[in-house]
Motif scaffolding. Structure first.
Motif, PDB file in Angstrom:
ATOM      1  N   GLY A 125     -11.610   6.494  -1.400  1.00 24.70           N
ATOM      2  CA  GLY A 125     -11.400   7.674  -1.885  1.00 24.70           C
ATOM      3  C   GLY A 125     -10.699   8.508  -0.803  1.00 24.70           C
ATOM      4  O   GLY A 125     -10.517   9.960  -0.904  1.00 24.70           O
ATOM      5  N   PHE A 126     -10.186   7.787   0.247  1.00 23.81           N
ATOM      6  CA  PHE A 126      -9.352   8.634   1.286  1.00 23.81           C
ATOM      7  C   PHE A 126      -8.016   9.007   0.709  1.00 23.81           C
ATOM      8  O   PHE A 126      -7.545   8.065   0.222  1.00 23.81           O
ATOM      9  CB  PHE A 126      -9.232   7.838   2.748  1.00 23.81           C
ATOM     10  CG  PHE A 126     -10.425   7.449   3.105  1.00 23.81           C
ATOM     11  CD1 PHE A 126     -11.584   7.934   3.148  1.00 23.81           C
ATOM     12  CD2 PHE A 126     -10.291   6.087   4.035  1.00 23.81           C
ATOM     13  CE1 PHE A 126     -12.872   7.546   3.470  1.00 23.81           C
ATOM     14  CE2 PHE A 126     -11.668   5.914   4.822  1.00 23.81           C
ATOM     15  CZ  PHE A 126     -12.892   6.431   4.328  1.00 23.81           C
ATOM     16  N   ARG A 127      -7.516  10.154   1.003  1.00 20.90           N
ATOM     17  CA  ARG A 127      -6.246  10.492   0.600  1.00 20.90           C
ATOM     18  C   ARG A 127      -5.161   9.953   1.719  1.00 20.90           C
ATOM     19  O   ARG A 127      -5.128  10.892   2.697  1.00 20.90           O
ATOM     20  CB  ARG A 127      -6.126  12.198   0.304  1.00 20.90           C
ATOM     21  CG  ARG A 127      -4.667  12.476  -0.369  1.00 20.90           C
ATOM     22  CD  ARG A 127      -4.776  13.862  -0.870  1.00 20.90           C
ATOM     23  NE  ARG A 127      -3.470  14.267  -1.373  1.00 20.90           N
ATOM     24  CZ  ARG A 127      -3.193  15.643  -1.472  1.00 20.90           C
ATOM     25  NH1 ARG A 127      -3.752  16.602  -0.927  1.00 20.90           N
ATOM     26  NH2 ARG A 127      -1.933  15.879  -2.126  1.00 20.90           N
ATOM     27  N   MET A 128      -4.269   9.036   1.643  1.00 21.27           N
ATOM     28  CA  MET A 128      -3.572   8.701   2.618  1.00 21.27           C
ATOM     29  C   MET A 128      -1.964   8.863   2.477  1.00 21.27           C
ATOM     30  O   MET A 128      -1.242   8.781   1.388  1.00 21.27           O
ATOM     31  CB  MET A 128      -3.631   6.938   2.470  1.00 21.27           C
ATOM     32  CG  MET A 128      -5.061   6.516   2.711  1.00 21.27           C
ATOM     33  SD  MET A 128      -5.786   6.978   4.327  1.00 21.27           S
ATOM     34  CE  MET A 128      -4.687   5.868   5.305  1.00 21.27           C
ATOM     35  N   PHE A 129      -1.521   9.590   3.385  1.00 21.20           N
ATOM     36  CA  PHE A 129      -0.068   9.733   3.656  1.00 21.20           C
ATOM     37  C   PHE A 129       0.582   9.134   4.562  1.00 21.20           C
ATOM     38  O   PHE A 129      -0.014   8.629   5.701  1.00 21.20           O
ATOM     39  CB  PHE A 129       0.126  11.412   4.387  1.00 21.20           C
ATOM     40  CG  PHE A 129      -0.203  12.354   3.134  1.00 21.20           C
ATOM     41  CD1 PHE A 129       0.658  13.000   2.305  1.00 21.20           C
ATOM     42  CD2 PHE A 129      -1.310  12.973   3.198  1.00 21.20           C
ATOM     43  CE1 PHE A 129       0.258  13.956   1.425  1.00 21.20           C
ATOM     44  CE2 PHE A 129      -1.827  13.889   2.272  1.00 21.20           C
ATOM     45  CZ  PHE A 129      -0.960  14.263   1.451  1.00 21.20           C
ATOM     46  N   ALA A 130       1.919   8.507   4.043  1.00 25.06           N
ATOM     47  CA  ALA A 130       2.403   7.386   4.976  1.00 25.06           C
ATOM     48  C   ALA A 130       3.905   8.168   5.414  1.00 25.06           C
ATOM     49  O   ALA A 130       4.608   8.495   4.532  1.00 25.06           O
ATOM     50  CB  ALA A 130       2.776   6.110   4.317  1.00 25.06           C
ATOM     51  N   VAL A 131       4.222   8.122   6.945  1.00 24.60           N
ATOM     52  CA  VAL A 131       5.372   8.720   7.335  1.00 24.60           C
ATOM     53  C   VAL A 131       6.171   7.794   8.056  1.00 24.60           C
ATOM     54  O   VAL A 131       5.542   7.171   9.085  1.00 24.60           O
ATOM     55  CB  VAL A 131       5.054  10.040   8.185  1.00 24.60           C
ATOM     56  CG1 VAL A 131       6.366  10.707   8.636  1.00 24.60           C
ATOM     57  CG2 VAL A 131       4.296  11.031   7.468  1.00 24.60           C
ATOM     58  N   GLY A 132       7.261   7.386   7.744  1.00 23.36           N
ATOM     59  CA  GLY A 132       8.130   6.504   8.423  1.00 23.36           C
ATOM     60  C   GLY A 132       9.390   6.924   9.096  1.00 23.36           C
ATOM     61  O   GLY A 132      10.055   7.843   8.332  1.00 23.36           O
ATOM     62  N   VAL A 133       9.861   6.488  10.176  1.00 24.16           N
ATOM     63  CA  VAL A 133      11.144   6.955  10.832  1.00 24.16           C
ATOM     64  C   VAL A 133      11.914   5.597  11.243  1.00 24.16           C
ATOM     65  O   VAL A 133      11.322   4.667  11.593  1.00 24.16           O
ATOM     66  CB  VAL A 133      10.855   7.740  11.865  1.00 24.16           C
ATOM     67  CG1 VAL A 133      12.150   8.044  12.753  1.00 24.16           C
ATOM     68  CG2 VAL A 133      10.070   8.905  11.703  1.00 24.16           C
ATOM     69  N   GLY A 134      13.194   5.724  11.314  1.00 22.49           N
ATOM     70  CA  GLY A 134      13.930   4.805  11.715  1.00 22.49           C
ATOM     71  C   GLY A 134      13.820   3.304  10.930  1.00 22.49           C
ATOM     72  O   GLY A 134      14.060   3.161   9.845  1.00 22.49           O
ATOM     73  N   ASN A 135      13.297   2.208  11.520  1.00 23.30           N
ATOM     74  CA  ASN A 135      12.982   0.938  11.162  1.00 23.30           C
ATOM     75  C   ASN A 135      11.764   0.651  10.388  1.00 23.30           C
ATOM     76  O   ASN A 135      11.642  -0.287   9.991  1.00 23.30           O
ATOM     77  CB  ASN A 135      13.119  -0.140  12.281  1.00 23.30           C
ATOM     78  CG  ASN A 135      14.336  -0.374  12.834  1.00 23.30           C
ATOM     79  OD1 ASN A 135      15.497  -0.129  12.213  1.00 23.30           O
ATOM     80  ND2 ASN A 135      14.413  -0.808  13.979  1.00 23.30           N
ATOM     81  N   ALA A 136      10.931   1.834  10.192  1.00 23.40           N
ATOM     82  CA  ALA A 136      10.017   1.675   9.084  1.00 23.40           C
ATOM     83  C   ALA A 136      10.270   1.040   7.605  1.00 23.40           C
ATOM     84  O   ALA A 136      11.418   1.346   7.400  1.00 23.40           O
ATOM     85  CB  ALA A 136       9.206   3.026   8.961  1.00 23.40           C
ATOM     86  N   VAL A 137       9.382   0.280   7.304  1.00 18.82           N
ATOM     87  CA  VAL A 137       9.602  -0.655   6.172  1.00 18.82           C
ATOM     88  C   VAL A 137       8.994   0.370   4.935  1.00 18.82           C
ATOM     89  O   VAL A 137       7.985   0.456   4.903  1.00 18.82           O
ATOM     90  CB  VAL A 137       8.892  -2.000   6.160  1.00 18.82           C
ATOM     91  CG1 VAL A 137       9.007  -2.575   4.708  1.00 18.82           C
ATOM     92  CG2 VAL A 137       9.404  -2.633   7.191  1.00 18.82           C
ATOM     93  N   GLU A 138       9.901   0.870   3.998  1.00 17.83           N
ATOM     94  CA  GLU A 138       9.447   1.252   2.872  1.00 17.83           C
ATOM     95  C   GLU A 138       8.347   0.839   1.996  1.00 17.83           C
ATOM     96  O   GLU A 138       7.823   1.660   1.508  1.00 17.83           O
ATOM     97  CB  GLU A 138      10.448   2.147   2.345  1.00 17.83           C
ATOM     98  CG  GLU A 138      11.653   3.127   3.118  1.00 17.83           C
ATOM     99  CD  GLU A 138      12.486   3.862   2.354  1.00 17.83           C
ATOM    100  OE1 GLU A 138      12.216   4.698   1.368  1.00 17.83           O
ATOM    101  OE2 GLU A 138      13.704   3.753   2.504  1.00 17.83           O
ATOM    102  N   ASP A 139       8.586  -0.037   1.684  1.00 19.65           N
ATOM    103  CA  ASP A 139       7.699  -0.948   1.021  1.00 19.65           C
ATOM    104  C   ASP A 139       6.214  -0.848   1.601  1.00 19.65           C
ATOM    105  O   ASP A 139       5.114  -0.802   0.803  1.00 19.65           O
ATOM    106  CB  ASP A 139       7.864  -2.465   0.593  1.00 19.65           C
ATOM    107  CG  ASP A 139       9.118  -2.739  -0.327  1.00 19.65           C
ATOM    108  OD1 ASP A 139       9.461  -1.768  -1.126  1.00 19.65           O
ATOM    109  OD2 ASP A 139       9.806  -3.802  -0.385  1.00 19.65           O
ATOM    110  N   GLU A 140       6.193  -0.863   2.891  1.00 21.36           N
ATOM    111  CA  GLU A 140       5.006  -0.698   3.513  1.00 21.36           C
ATOM    112  C   GLU A 140       4.412   0.568   3.670  1.00 21.36           C
ATOM    113  O   GLU A 140       3.167   0.991   3.256  1.00 21.36           O
ATOM    114  CB  GLU A 140       5.023  -1.253   5.074  1.00 21.36           C
ATOM    115  CG  GLU A 140       5.069  -2.726   5.380  1.00 21.36           C
ATOM    116  CD  GLU A 140       5.131  -3.126   6.837  1.00 21.36           C
ATOM    117  OE1 GLU A 140       5.031  -2.264   7.574  1.00 21.36           O
ATOM    118  OE2 GLU A 140       5.248  -4.269   7.123  1.00 21.36           O
TER     119      GLU A 140
END
Length: 478
Positions: free
Chosen positions: A387-402
């Motif tokens: 039930g945790f509300r998870m936000f993912a923030v990526g920059v540069g070489n971050a993998v969008e699928d992850e």
């Protein structure tokens, strides 16, 4: 709302996209193809150039484009006068081959001054009615001096943008670029993401347009075009915040309990100067919260090859103390074990022993700049199952699928990506409102109304995206 049939009819009649008219410009790309740039990476640079060209008004009386290719020597691929149509330019860019020797950036800039921007090569007399622009792309330290020659170029009225890739020397970029440097220096971690800078340059050259048709410009809900500019607005029931971008449907967390934990990537690829920007990003979010025992609590975890709790939930009772602790956080500078960090969040960060409160909504914000070196799927799924509300923030070489795997549903509302660390403040503005908890989340009418507004916004953005793609494809074919 855009009248889609009207725009399509304009495209069919005029054979061009009327969404953006660019100020007449003499534009010269100065492209590093030294031995450190691999052939497939050089192909990415050509795609970037092509995308920028697609957004221009090309012609002898509008924008002219030239390309300088350099390594140990300088090669004039084509001059400002060579190609007068967009189609011819795009074909010429596709034919460019890398030189694969040294890195004489200063020599290339001097060539631009003395030849590329000369009358004989098609440059126009300096005038307020059009721009002279050079875009320098490089991935290394030059083998010659750039400071003096770049200063001469700027003094001659040439506006210089400097794009650095990978292990580029940032000091060199600053010596090359025009002022203000925040607008003229860009950095990407690798050539694989350089294309993400395209939109910036399309906007930079656009002077009279329906700007909202090219994107939402970080307007959270409604983008309204004016000649050569845009403003943001909100839908009924929302108010525009002081940042001029985001909309408020609640009091920014006032009266709502929230346990929020940041998981921050401290791997060596982030770099110390960017890690300072990440700290500012964290404190930007903290500024939007009402911190107290009964309202928002904040915890902070940094991870690299290992995981380190910087401070647990509830340790600090006010924003001032949280922000001071964030500023003191030391950079770990090792690997990227995102899966291990997510497991720590589940097992420790949101445990009662570490300050979490039973029955209080739990929010995790995961920040990363690269591919995880361990397995994330199980931990990412478990966090959401709990039930945790998870936000993912990526920059540069971050993998969008992850990022999408980490993010809660709806995924499009919970993950963010930018190629450049300096633009994460824009993500921070959007996150400030998304972590806002409704004071009465069980009121069905309120929830349905909110979901309807989100769906309307997504549909609007999709229509704008389809329209912009139509325009780009049409311009490429003409």
């Amino acid at each position: 709302q855009l009248n889609l049939s009207y725009i399509i009819s304009l495209i069919n009649i005029h054979g061009d996209c009327t969404l953006c008219r660019t100020k007449p410009t003499d534009l010269v790309f100065i492209i590093d193809s030294s031995r450190s740039v691999r052939p497939h990476e050089f192909d990415k640079v050509k795609v970037f150039m092509s995308r920028v060209i697609e957004g221009l008004d090309v012609g002898p009386n509008s924008t002219r484009v030239g390309v300088i290719n350099y390594a140990s020597a300088v090669k004039n691929e084509f001059s400002l006068k060579t190609h007068q149509t967009k189609a011819a330019l795009l074909q010429a860019v596709r034919r460019i081959e890398p030189l694969s020797t040294g890195t004489m950036t200063g020599l290339a800039i001097q060539f631009a001054i003395s030849r590329a921007f000369s009358d004989s090569e098609g440059a126009r007399v300096r005038s307020p009615n059009f721009n002279k622009v050079a875009i320098v792309v490089t991935d290394g330290r030059p083998q010659d001096g750039v400071q003096d020659v770049a200063a001469r170029a700027r003094a001659a009225g040439i506006e210089i943008f400097a794009i650095g890739v990978g292990r580029v020397d940032m000091h060199t970029l600053r010596q090359i670029a025009s002022q203000p440097q925040d607008d003229h220096v860009d950095y990407v971690e690798s050539y694989s993401v350089i294309e993400k800078l395209t939109h910036k340059f399309q906007e930079a050259f656009c002077v009279v347009s329906d700007l909202c048709a090219t994107g939402d410009h970080d307007c959270e809900q409604i983008c309204i075009s004016t000649p050569g500019a845009y403003t943001c607005a909100c839908r009924e029931g929302f108010t525009l915040n002081s940042d001029g971008k985001t909309c408020s449907a609640c009091s920014g967390g006032s009266g709502s309990a929230l346990d929020l934990v940041f998981l921050i990537d401290g791997s060596k690829s982030v770099r110390p100067e960017n890690f300072e920007l990440v700290k500012k990003f964290i404190n930007q979010i903290v500024d939007s919260l009402e911190v107290s025992d009964k309202q928002a609590q904040v915890g902070l975890v940094q991870y690299s090859s290992s995981v380190r709790q910087e401070f647990p939930l509830g340790q600090f009772k006010n924003k001032k103390d949280i922000k001071a602790a964030v500023k003191k956080m030391a950079y770990m500078e090792k690997g990227t074990m995102t899966g291990q960090a997510l497991k720590y969040l589940i097992d420790s960060s949101f445990s009662i022993i570490n300050g979490a409160r039973p029955g209080v909504p739990k929010v995790g914000i995961v920040f990363t700049d690269g591919r995880s070196q361990d397995y994330i799927t199980d931990a990412a799924k478990k966090a959401k199952d709990l039930g945790f509300r998870m936000f993912a923030v990526g920059v540069g070489n971050a993998v969008e699928d992850e990022l999408r795997e980490i993010a809660s549903e709806p995924v499009a509302e919970h993950y963010f990506y930018t190629a450049d660390f300096r633009t994460i403040s824009n993500i921070g503005k959007r996150l400030q409102m998304k972590i806002c908890i409704e004071e009465d989340p069980c009121e069905c009418k309120s929830i349905v109304k909110f979901q309807t507004k989100v769906e309307d916004l997504i549909n609007s953005l999709q229509r704008k995206y389809i329209l912009w793609k139509l325009c780009l494809e049409n311009m490429a074919n003409h």
